[in-house]
Design a protein around this motif. Structure first.
Motif, mmCIF file in Angstrom:
data_model
loop_
_atom_site.group_PDB
_atom_site.id
_atom_site.type_symbol
_atom_site.label_atom_id
_atom_site.label_comp_id
_atom_site.label_asym_id
_atom_site.label_seq_id
_atom_site.Cartn_x
_atom_site.Cartn_y
_atom_site.Cartn_z
ATOM 1 N N ALA A 33 0.819 -1.214 0.000
ATOM 2 C CA ALA A 33 0.000 0.000 0.000
ATOM 3 C C ALA A 33 0.855 1.268 0.000
ATOM 4 C CB ALA A 33 -0.930 0.003 1.205
ATOM 5 N N LEU A 34 2.142 1.143 0.313
ATOM 6 C CA LEU A 34 3.017 2.308 0.382
ATOM 7 C C LEU A 34 3.640 2.689 -0.958
ATOM 8 C CD1 LEU A 34 4.901 1.552 3.724
ATOM 9 C CD2 LEU A 34 2.934 3.052 3.365
ATOM 10 N N VAL A 35 3.581 1.793 -1.938
ATOM 11 C CA VAL A 35 4.210 2.033 -3.239
ATOM 12 C C VAL A 35 3.229 1.722 -4.362
ATOM 13 C CG1 VAL A 35 6.569 1.592 -2.429
ATOM 14 C CG2 VAL A 35 5.200 -0.305 -3.271
ATOM 15 N N GLU A 36 3.550 2.205 -5.559
ATOM 16 C CA GLU A 36 2.760 1.861 -6.744
ATOM 17 C C GLU A 36 3.237 0.495 -7.225
ATOM 18 O OE1 GLU A 36 0.345 3.771 -7.923
ATOM 19 O OE2 GLU A 36 0.773 5.581 -6.783
ATOM 20 N N ALA A 37 2.343 -0.459 -7.373
ATOM 21 C CA ALA A 37 2.740 -1.796 -7.836
ATOM 22 C C ALA A 37 3.485 -1.678 -9.164
ATOM 23 C CB ALA A 37 1.527 -2.695 -7.984
ATOM 24 N N SER A 38 2.949 -0.887 -10.073
ATOM 25 C CA SER A 38 3.657 -0.545 -11.311
ATOM 26 C C SER A 38 3.254 0.869 -11.684
ATOM 27 C CB SER A 38 3.333 -1.525 -12.440
ATOM 28 O OG SER A 38 2.002 -1.392 -12.853
ATOM 29 N N TRP A 39 4.194 1.597 -12.212
ATOM 30 C CA TRP A 39 3.952 2.987 -12.608
ATOM 31 C C TRP A 39 4.690 3.247 -13.911
ATOM 32 C CZ3 TRP A 39 7.296 7.274 -13.083
ATOM 33 C CH2 TRP A 39 6.644 8.491 -13.298
ATOM 34 N N THR A 40 3.985 3.818 -14.877
ATOM 35 C CA THR A 40 4.591 4.128 -16.170
ATOM 36 C C THR A 40 4.801 5.630 -16.268
ATOM 37 O OG1 THR A 40 3.519 2.215 -17.173
ATOM 38 C CG2 THR A 40 4.327 3.932 -18.667
ATOM 39 N N ASN A 41 6.036 6.010 -16.545
ATOM 40 C CA ASN A 41 6.381 7.416 -16.724
ATOM 41 C C ASN A 41 5.799 7.867 -18.064
ATOM 42 O OD1 ASN A 41 7.617 9.881 -17.301
ATOM 43 N ND2 ASN A 41 9.574 9.261 -16.400
ATOM 44 N N PRO A 42 4.866 8.820 -18.068
ATOM 45 C CA PRO A 42 4.243 9.242 -19.322
ATOM 46 C C PRO A 42 5.205 9.974 -20.265
ATOM 47 C CG PRO A 42 3.439 10.579 -17.495
ATOM 48 C CD PRO A 42 4.295 9.506 -16.911
ATOM 49 N N GLN A 43 6.329 10.460 -19.744
ATOM 50 C CA GLN A 43 7.306 11.145 -20.588
ATOM 51 C C GLN A 43 8.133 10.158 -21.411
ATOM 52 O OE1 GLN A 43 6.347 14.094 -20.677
ATOM 53 N NE2 GLN A 43 7.636 15.402 -19.415
ATOM 54 N N THR A 44 8.419 8.985 -20.823
ATOM 55 C CA THR A 44 9.316 8.024 -21.478
ATOM 56 C C THR A 44 8.626 6.710 -21.834
ATOM 57 O OG1 THR A 44 9.994 7.069 -19.365
ATOM 58 C CG2 THR A 44 11.300 8.934 -20.206
ATOM 59 N N ASN A 45 7.438 6.487 -21.302
ATOM 60 C CA ASN A 45 6.690 5.232 -21.478
ATOM 61 C C ASN A 45 7.388 4.039 -20.817
ATOM 62 O OD1 ASN A 45 4.132 5.298 -22.417
ATOM 63 N ND2 ASN A 45 4.602 4.427 -24.418
ATOM 64 N N LYS A 46 8.323 4.287 -19.931
ATOM 65 C CA LYS A 46 9.016 3.214 -19.219
ATOM 66 C C LYS A 46 8.246 2.894 -17.940
ATOM 67 C CE LYS A 46 13.445 1.612 -17.633
ATOM 68 N NZ LYS A 46 14.851 1.860 -17.448
ATOM 69 N N CYS A 78 11.783 24.101 -6.405
ATOM 70 C CA CYS A 78 11.054 24.824 -7.441
ATOM 71 C C CYS A 78 9.747 24.102 -7.757
ATOM 72 C CB CYS A 78 11.915 25.004 -8.686
ATOM 73 S SG CYS A 78 12.331 23.477 -9.539
ATOM 74 N N MET A 79 8.853 24.788 -8.431
ATOM 75 C CA MET A 79 7.518 24.251 -8.649
ATOM 76 C C MET A 79 7.308 23.645 -10.037
ATOM 77 S SD MET A 79 6.037 24.639 -5.767
ATOM 78 C CE MET A 79 4.322 24.396 -6.145
ATOM 79 N N ALA A 80 8.354 23.503 -10.832
ATOM 80 C CA ALA A 80 8.195 22.895 -12.157
ATOM 81 C C ALA A 80 7.725 21.455 -11.995
ATOM 82 C CB ALA A 80 9.496 22.951 -12.928
ATOM 83 N N PHE A 81 6.925 21.002 -12.910
ATOM 84 C CA PHE A 81 6.332 19.668 -12.820
ATOM 85 C C PHE A 81 7.101 18.670 -13.677
ATOM 86 C CE2 PHE A 81 3.543 16.391 -14.587
ATOM 87 C CZ PHE A 81 3.123 15.781 -13.424
ATOM 88 N N TYR A 82 7.340 17.505 -13.110
ATOM 89 C CA TYR A 82 7.793 16.331 -13.839
ATOM 90 C C TYR A 82 7.050 15.171 -13.210
ATOM 91 C CZ TYR A 82 10.600 13.062 -16.464
ATOM 92 O OH TYR A 82 10.985 12.084 -17.347
ATOM 93 N N PRO A 83 6.483 14.265 -14.007
ATOM 94 C CA PRO A 83 5.652 13.196 -13.433
ATOM 95 C C PRO A 83 6.429 12.273 -12.487
ATOM 96 C CG PRO A 83 5.921 12.908 -15.816
ATOM 97 C CD PRO A 83 6.596 14.175 -15.448
ATOM 98 N N THR A 84 5.768 11.925 -11.399
ATOM 99 C CA THR A 84 6.296 10.974 -10.421
ATOM 100 C C THR A 84 5.159 10.077 -9.973
ATOM 101 O OG1 THR A 84 5.860 12.437 -8.555
ATOM 102 C CG2 THR A 84 8.058 12.588 -9.539
ATOM 103 N N PRO A 85 5.474 8.942 -9.348
ATOM 104 C CA PRO A 85 4.405 8.092 -8.808
ATOM 105 C C PRO A 85 3.585 8.859 -7.768
ATOM 106 C CG PRO A 85 6.490 6.919 -8.834
ATOM 107 C CD PRO A 85 6.791 8.345 -9.165
#
Length: 128
Positions: free
Chosen positions: A58-71, A111-118
């Protein structure tokens, strides 16, 4: 009577010790885990994955795909305390950490710039 009482006490002690250990490990409190620094996004938007140790799912994402790289990353998480993360650990490095309580008076500016994270964030302490 004495034998059954003694057996009951021993059984209760064993059960208590087992649940105390598994509870601590599943919450992360004091349990040493190994992570890989997966993505060093701008403005401390970091992504990590747990690669060794037992963590409460419950503390982590079982799987997460970075939308910037599709990894896709497994057991992925971000951190809620980026100012406490050591600057000598770089993307691709592995390290050991513990989950720690959040600091009440943390003065951390990023800083407040956005980069996707889980979506799941942990407050961690590197213990290498």
């Amino acid at each position: 009577m004495k034998k059954s009482l003694f057996t009951f006490i021993i059984l209760a002690m064993v059960l208590n010790a087992f649940t105390a250990c598994s509870s601590k490990a599943s919450k992360g409190g004091g349990a040493k885990l190994k992570a890989r620094f997966e993505v060093a996004g701008m403005c401390s938007n970091y992504t990590f994955s747990v690669i060794e140790g037992r963590i409460n799912p419950a503390l982590v994402e079982a799987s997460w795909t970075n939308p910037q790289t599709n990894k896709t990353y497994w057991k992925a998480f971000g951190i809620s305390n980026p100012c406490n993360f050591p600057s000598n650990i770089k993307e691709g490095d592995t390290f050991y950490f513990e989950i720690v309580p959040a600091e009440k008076d943390s003065k951390c500016a990023v800083c407040m710039a956005f980069y996707p994270t889980p979506g799941k964030k942990l407050n961690i302490k590197v213990v290498q």
